[in-house]
Design an enzyme around this catalytic site. Structure first.
Site, PDB file in Angstrom:
ATOM      1  N   TYR A   1      -0.246  -5.170  -3.656  1.00 48.22           N
ATOM      2  CA  TYR A   1       0.178  -5.801  -4.937  1.00 48.22           C
ATOM      3  C   TYR A   1       1.473  -6.745  -4.096  1.00 48.22           C
ATOM      4  O   TYR A   1       2.153  -6.175  -3.516  1.00 48.22           O
ATOM      5  CB  TYR A   1       0.314  -5.042  -5.625  1.00 48.22           C
ATOM      6  CG  TYR A   1       1.544  -5.374  -7.682  1.00 48.22           C
ATOM      7  CD1 TYR A   1       1.033  -6.404  -7.936  1.00 48.22           C
ATOM      8  CD2 TYR A   1       2.386  -5.643  -7.186  1.00 48.22           C
ATOM      9  CE1 TYR A   1       1.391  -6.365  -9.125  1.00 48.22           C
ATOM     10  CE2 TYR A   1       3.526  -5.807  -8.133  1.00 48.22           C
ATOM     11  CZ  TYR A   1       2.929  -6.590  -9.123  1.00 48.22           C
ATOM     12  OH  TYR A   1       3.314  -6.921 -10.207  1.00 48.22           O
TER      13      TYR A   1
ATOM     14  N   LYS B   1      13.616  -4.027  -4.633  1.00 46.37           N
ATOM     15  CA  LYS B   1      14.014  -1.962  -5.155  1.00 46.37           C
ATOM     16  C   LYS B   1      14.731  -1.717  -4.774  1.00 46.37           C
ATOM     17  O   LYS B   1      16.305  -1.886  -5.777  1.00 46.37           O
ATOM     18  CB  LYS B   1      12.509  -1.651  -5.264  1.00 46.37           C
ATOM     19  CG  LYS B   1      11.188  -2.318  -6.083  1.00 46.37           C
ATOM     20  CD  LYS B   1       9.886  -1.809  -6.405  1.00 46.37           C
ATOM     21  CE  LYS B   1       9.227  -1.972  -7.330  1.00 46.37           C
ATOM     22  NZ  LYS B   1       7.588  -2.442  -6.707  1.00 46.37           N
TER      23      LYS B   1
ATOM     24  N   ASP C   1       5.644  -7.571   2.961  1.00 44.42           N
ATOM     25  CA  ASP C   1       6.689  -7.269   1.920  1.00 44.42           C
ATOM     26  C   ASP C   1       6.573  -6.118   1.550  1.00 44.42           C
ATOM     27  O   ASP C   1       6.096  -4.687   1.204  1.00 44.42           O
ATOM     28  CB  ASP C   1       4.694  -7.431   0.654  1.00 44.42           C
ATOM     29  CG  ASP C   1       5.759  -6.975  -0.483  1.00 44.42           C
ATOM     30  OD1 ASP C   1       7.228  -6.797  -0.634  1.00 44.42           O
ATOM     31  OD2 ASP C   1       4.780  -6.842  -1.632  1.00 44.42           O
TER      32      ASP C   1
HETATM   33  C1  LIG Z   1       7.075  -3.626  -6.883  1.00 50.80           C
HETATM   34  C2  LIG Z   1       6.328  -4.627  -5.953  1.00 50.80           C
HETATM   35  C3  LIG Z   1       6.372  -6.093  -6.200  1.00 50.80           C
HETATM   36  C4  LIG Z   1       7.269  -6.646  -7.551  1.00 50.80           C
HETATM   37  O1  LIG Z   1       8.214  -6.741  -7.795  1.00 50.80           O
HETATM   38  P1  LIG Z   1       8.876  -6.896  -8.947  1.00 50.80           P
HETATM   39  O2  LIG Z   1      10.402  -6.982  -8.693  1.00 50.80           O
HETATM   40  O3  LIG Z   1       8.529  -5.647  -9.961  1.00 50.80           O
HETATM   41  O4  LIG Z   1       8.941  -7.919  -9.397  1.00 50.80           O
HETATM   42  C5  LIG Z   1       5.793  -6.332  -4.693  1.00 50.80           C
HETATM   43  N1  LIG Z   1       5.876  -6.398  -3.720  1.00 50.80           N
HETATM   44  C6  LIG Z   1       5.454  -4.461  -3.637  1.00 50.80           C
HETATM   45  C7  LIG Z   1       4.643  -4.303  -2.607  1.00 50.80           C
HETATM   46  C8  LIG Z   1       6.167  -3.995  -4.392  1.00 50.80           C
HETATM   47  O5  LIG Z   1       5.859  -2.686  -4.877  1.00 50.80           O
END
Ligand SMILES: *Cc1c(COP(=O)(O)O)cnc(C)c1O
Length: 409
Positions: free
Chosen positions: A138, A252, A224
Site C-alpha cells: 500500500y 507516520k 516506502d
Molecule cells: C500509511 C501508509 C501510507 C499512507 O500514509 P498516509 O499518511 O495515511 O497518507 C503510505 N505507505 C505506507 C507503507 C503506509 O503504511
C-alpha cells in the site's frame, strides 16, 4: 451506549460514519475520548490496551511527555506561517543522519502525498513513466498506486494510468525480472516489509535482488518506509536489511502524531525538486511547525532511549502469547506483527488473503470485550510502543487467553 449513538449520528453525515474506511467495523466502532501511554478510553468509559496506536505513528504511546512539551512550546509561538522555520532543518538533519539513502528531504503532509510526489520525481529523473509495484503493498490513497493484479482497486481511477503501473508478486524475484526485461521502468516501489496486508517480511535476498534489477535496468529503487521508518531501527528497513534505495518515503512516526509525510534520497535526485529544480511540489501546510516540533521531539527521544528495542521486545512477548493461545503463526519484524488465521505460513499476498478474516474479527471483538484494541482487520498489523508496560502485558495475556477461548467455542 454512547459510541453506538455517535456512530448512528456519524453515519448520517460522514460516509460510512468515518473518515478512513478501516475505522468502521461491525457492529459499531467505539468512539475514543482520550489516550495516555499505551491505554485508550472510549466515550463509555471502557479502557483498552492499544495495539493500533493510530496505525503506527505513536511509537512513544499517547501523550508522550517530550512530544506534549514540544507541541505546547510551539503553540505559544504560533502554529503556521508559510515562512521557513528552523525546526524543518533540524528534523531533516535527524533524518539524513540516520536514514542511509537520505541526503536531502522534502516534507509534505501525509504518506499519500509523499508517495505521489516521489513517483513524479522518479519519472522526471529517469525520463521514463512505468512504475513497478507489488501486489498487497500500500502506498497511499492516490490514483497512481491503487492497482492490484486485477486492475484498479477503486472506481474513478483513469484507465490511462493502468498502462504505467505494473503489479508484480512480493518475494518473487523472477516476476520482477520478467517485467523489468520487457519494460523501461522509472522505478520499483516497495514496502520493504509489507505492513498493509498483515505483516509479511521480505525473504532473504529479495530486497538485494530488487537493487540489482534496478541497477541493471536504470530504474530507481524506492522504499516506502512510511511504517518501517524509525520503527525497525533508526536507519529503518534499509539499515536493517542493508539495502540502499535511491529514494525513500517516510511518514507516520516522523510527525509524532501530527499529519506528515516526507520523501528523501540522494542530493543529485532531490535537487530536481522545485524551487531548486523543475519538478513541482508544494503545499500550504508542508513543514508545519507543530508537526516538525512533535516529530523532532519523537526522534530525539528514540535516539536517547531504547524506544525501538523496548517496543520490539514487548512485541515479541505479545506475539508469543498469540501463537501459544491461538496456535496460528505470527509474522513479526520488530514492533510490527500480525497473527494470521491461516493454517500455513504467510509469505505472499495470495497466502495472506487465504486467512480467515471472519474468525479474526470474532477474536478481535472478544479482545475488545476483554480490554485490548488492535487494528480491526486481519489485513492490518499490531504495533507496540515504548509506553507498553508489564501491567499492560499481564492485562493483554489475560485478554488474549479469554478471547482465544471464545474463538474456539
Ligand atoms: C500509511 C501508509 C501510507 C499512507 O500514509 P498516509 O499518511 O495515511 O497518507 C503510505 N505507505 C505506507 C507503507 C503506509 O503504511
Amino acid at each position: 451506549m454512547k459510541s453506538r449513538k455517535l456512530y448512528d449520528r456519524a453515519k448520517r453525515i460522514l460516509p460510512g460514519g468515518v473518515d478512513s474506511p478501516v475505522r468502521a467495523f461491525e457492529p459499531y466502532p467505539f468512539f475514543v475520548e482520550r489516550g495516555r501511554d499505551a491505554r485508550i478510553t472510549d466515550v463509555d468509559g471502557k479502557e483498552y490496551v492499544d495495539y493500533c496506536l493510530a496505525y503506527g505513528p505513536l511509537i512513544l504511546g499517547h501523550q508522550a511527555p517530550p512530544v506534549a512539551k514540544a507541541v505546547n512550546a510551539q503553540l505559544k509561538h504560533g502554529v503556521l506561517f508559510g515562512i521557513p522555520n528552523e525546526l524543518e532543518i533540524r528534523l531533516a538533519e535527524k533524518i539524513t543522519k540516520h536514514v542511509p539513502c537520505a541526503e536531502m528531504v522534502r516534507f509534505v503532509n501525509s504518506g499519500t502525498e509523499a508517495t505521489s510526489s516521489v513517483v513524479r520525481l522518479a519519472r522526471a529523473y529517469t525520463g521514463r513513466e512505468k512504475i513497478l509495484i507489488f501486489d498487497g503493498c500500500y502506498h497511499g490513497a492516490h490514483d497512481h498506486f491503487l492497482f492490484g493484479k486485477k486492475g484498479a482497486k477503486s472506481p474513478g481511477i483513469p484507465h490511462v494510468l493502468r498502462q504505467d503501473t505494473i503489479v508484480a508478486s512480493f518475494n518473487n524475484q523472477e516476476s520482477v525480472e520478467k517485467i523489468a526485461r520487457k519494460n523501461e521502468l522509472a522505478a520499483i516501489m516497495v514496502e520493504p516489509v509489507m505492513g498493509n496486508l498483515g505483516c509479511i517480511p521480505p525473504e532473504d535476498g529479495f530486497l538485494k535482488g530488487l537493487r540489482e534489477i534496478c541497477d541493471d535496468n536504470g530504474a530507481m529503487l524506492i522504499f516506502d518506509e512510511v511504517i518501517t521508518g524509525f520503527r525497525l531501527g533508526l536507519s529503518g528497513a534499509q539499515g536493517l536489511f542493508k539495502v540502499m534505495p535511491d529514494l525513500t518515503t517516510l511518514g507516520k512516526i516522523i510527525g509524532g502524531g501530527f499529519p506528515v509525510g516526507a520523501f528523501t534520497g540522494r542530493s543529485e535526485i532531490m535537487k530536481l525538486v522545485a524551487p531548486s529544480g523543475k519538478v513541482y511540489q508544494a503545499g500550504t501546510f508542508c513543514g508545519h511547525p507543530v508537526t516538525m516540533a512533535a516529530g523532532l521531539a519523537t526522534l530525539e527521544t528514540i535516539e536517547r532511549k531504547n524506544t525501538i528495542q523496548k517496543a520490539s521486545y514487548f512485541a515479541g512477548k505479545v506475539a508469543g502469547i498469540l501463537e501459544r493461545e491461538l496456535g496460528y503463526n505470527v509474522n513479526r519484524v520488530g514492533s510490527l506483527f500480525q497473527v494470521f488465521f491461516n493454517d500455513s505460513e504467510v509469505r505472499s499476498a495470495d497466502e495472506a488473503r487465504k486467512s480467515d478474516n471472519v474468525k479474526f474479527m470474532k477474536f478481535h471483538r472478544a479482545l475488545m470485550e476483554n480490554g485490548v484494541f488492535a487494528s480491526p482487520s486481519q489485513f492490518e498489523v499490531w504495533f507496540t510502543s515504548s509506553a507498553h508496560s508489564a501491567k499492560d502485558l499481564d492485562a493483554t495475556e489475560e485478554a488474549i487467553s479469554r478471547a482465544a477461548e471464545t474463538v474456539r467455542k
